[in-house]
Design an enzyme around this catalytic site. Sequence first.
Site, mmCIF file in Angstrom:
data_model
loop_
_atom_site.group_PDB
_atom_site.id
_atom_site.type_symbol
_atom_site.label_atom_id
_atom_site.label_comp_id
_atom_site.label_asym_id
_atom_site.label_seq_id
_atom_site.Cartn_x
_atom_site.Cartn_y
_atom_site.Cartn_z
ATOM 1 N N VAL A 165 2.607 -1.531 4.412
ATOM 2 C CA VAL A 165 2.007 -0.187 4.404
ATOM 3 C C VAL A 165 3.573 0.781 4.239
ATOM 4 C CG1 VAL A 165 0.976 1.920 5.454
ATOM 5 C CG2 VAL A 165 0.093 -0.425 5.531
ATOM 6 N N CYS A 166 3.768 1.525 3.510
ATOM 7 C CA CYS A 166 4.870 2.185 3.546
ATOM 8 C C CYS A 166 4.873 3.098 4.416
ATOM 9 C CB CYS A 166 5.052 3.121 1.987
ATOM 10 S SG CYS A 166 6.423 4.096 2.043
ATOM 11 N N VAL A 167 6.120 3.241 5.187
ATOM 12 C CA VAL A 167 6.429 3.941 6.379
ATOM 13 C C VAL A 167 6.232 5.420 6.008
ATOM 14 C CG1 VAL A 167 8.775 3.835 6.394
ATOM 15 C CG2 VAL A 167 7.820 4.569 8.515
ATOM 16 N N PHE A 196 0.833 -1.185 0.100
ATOM 17 C CA PHE A 196 0.027 0.023 -0.007
ATOM 18 C C PHE A 196 0.841 1.167 0.070
ATOM 19 C CE2 PHE A 196 -2.512 -3.544 1.951
ATOM 20 C CZ PHE A 196 -3.680 -3.249 1.212
ATOM 21 N N GLY A 200 2.590 6.530 5.003
ATOM 22 C CA GLY A 200 1.805 6.566 6.031
ATOM 23 C C GLY A 200 1.881 7.399 7.160
#
Lengths: 128, 120
Positions: A76-78, A38, A81
């Site tokens: 989920v990409c940090v 994501f 996010g």
Amino acid sequence: MIFSLAVYSSPSSTISYSAWQFAKSIQNSEHQLYRVFFYLEGVYNANQLMTPPTDELNMAKLWKELNAEKSTDLCVCVAAGIRRGVVDKAEAARHNLNAFNLAEGFEIVGLGQLLDASVKSDRLVTFG
Amino acid sequence: MQPKNLLFVIRHSSYGLFPGREILDAILAASAYGQNIQVLFMDEGIWQIKSDQQANLIAQKSVEKNLAAFEIYEIEELFVCERSALERGISADDISVDAQWLNTASIQALLSKQDQILSF
């Protein structure tokens, strides 16, 4: 065949549901779903605070089921996010936020995991 | 493991649906993994490489700095879809990067030699 998906659309977009349906179909086939990554607006799919009316889709819950059934990576990409306020406990502490909202079943990872998914999969399919 | 041929196809503009810098970040991050990376700008993605962007007027950071980093990260194989540029009135003088212009047939050839396509 090994598949991975990249999801860049928000959970309120039907594109995210198409991605989920595609993911589900892979899991129900002889093929393997390695990872769903994501990024961009797609990170909102991991927001556990979303509470749509009960007769509408709750994408965070749907994705979680997918993870629970076949332990597919939900990444989920940090950076994406943090920009948008989708954080786990550790990121919330790091940025002095008083709450976290990453839904169960998802994990916060670096952008390198998108590349890893593309290299380790036979097909990377983008939704967004 | 043999390096793979990865083509990033950029089809969104810099300041619309997705922030251009996040798209370019994905390319920069990918460069660290020893794969063969190429980038194709087409459709609205052409606007990413338009020179003289005045992103400050809409309170955004210009993507030009991110693009300038491509050379440092050794991402040097950049391509522009000729048809998309012509449709938008953009000529070679209007773009900020050193890129090769491809017609439709050449784009088909470029796509067919990839192991994976990352579309943004």
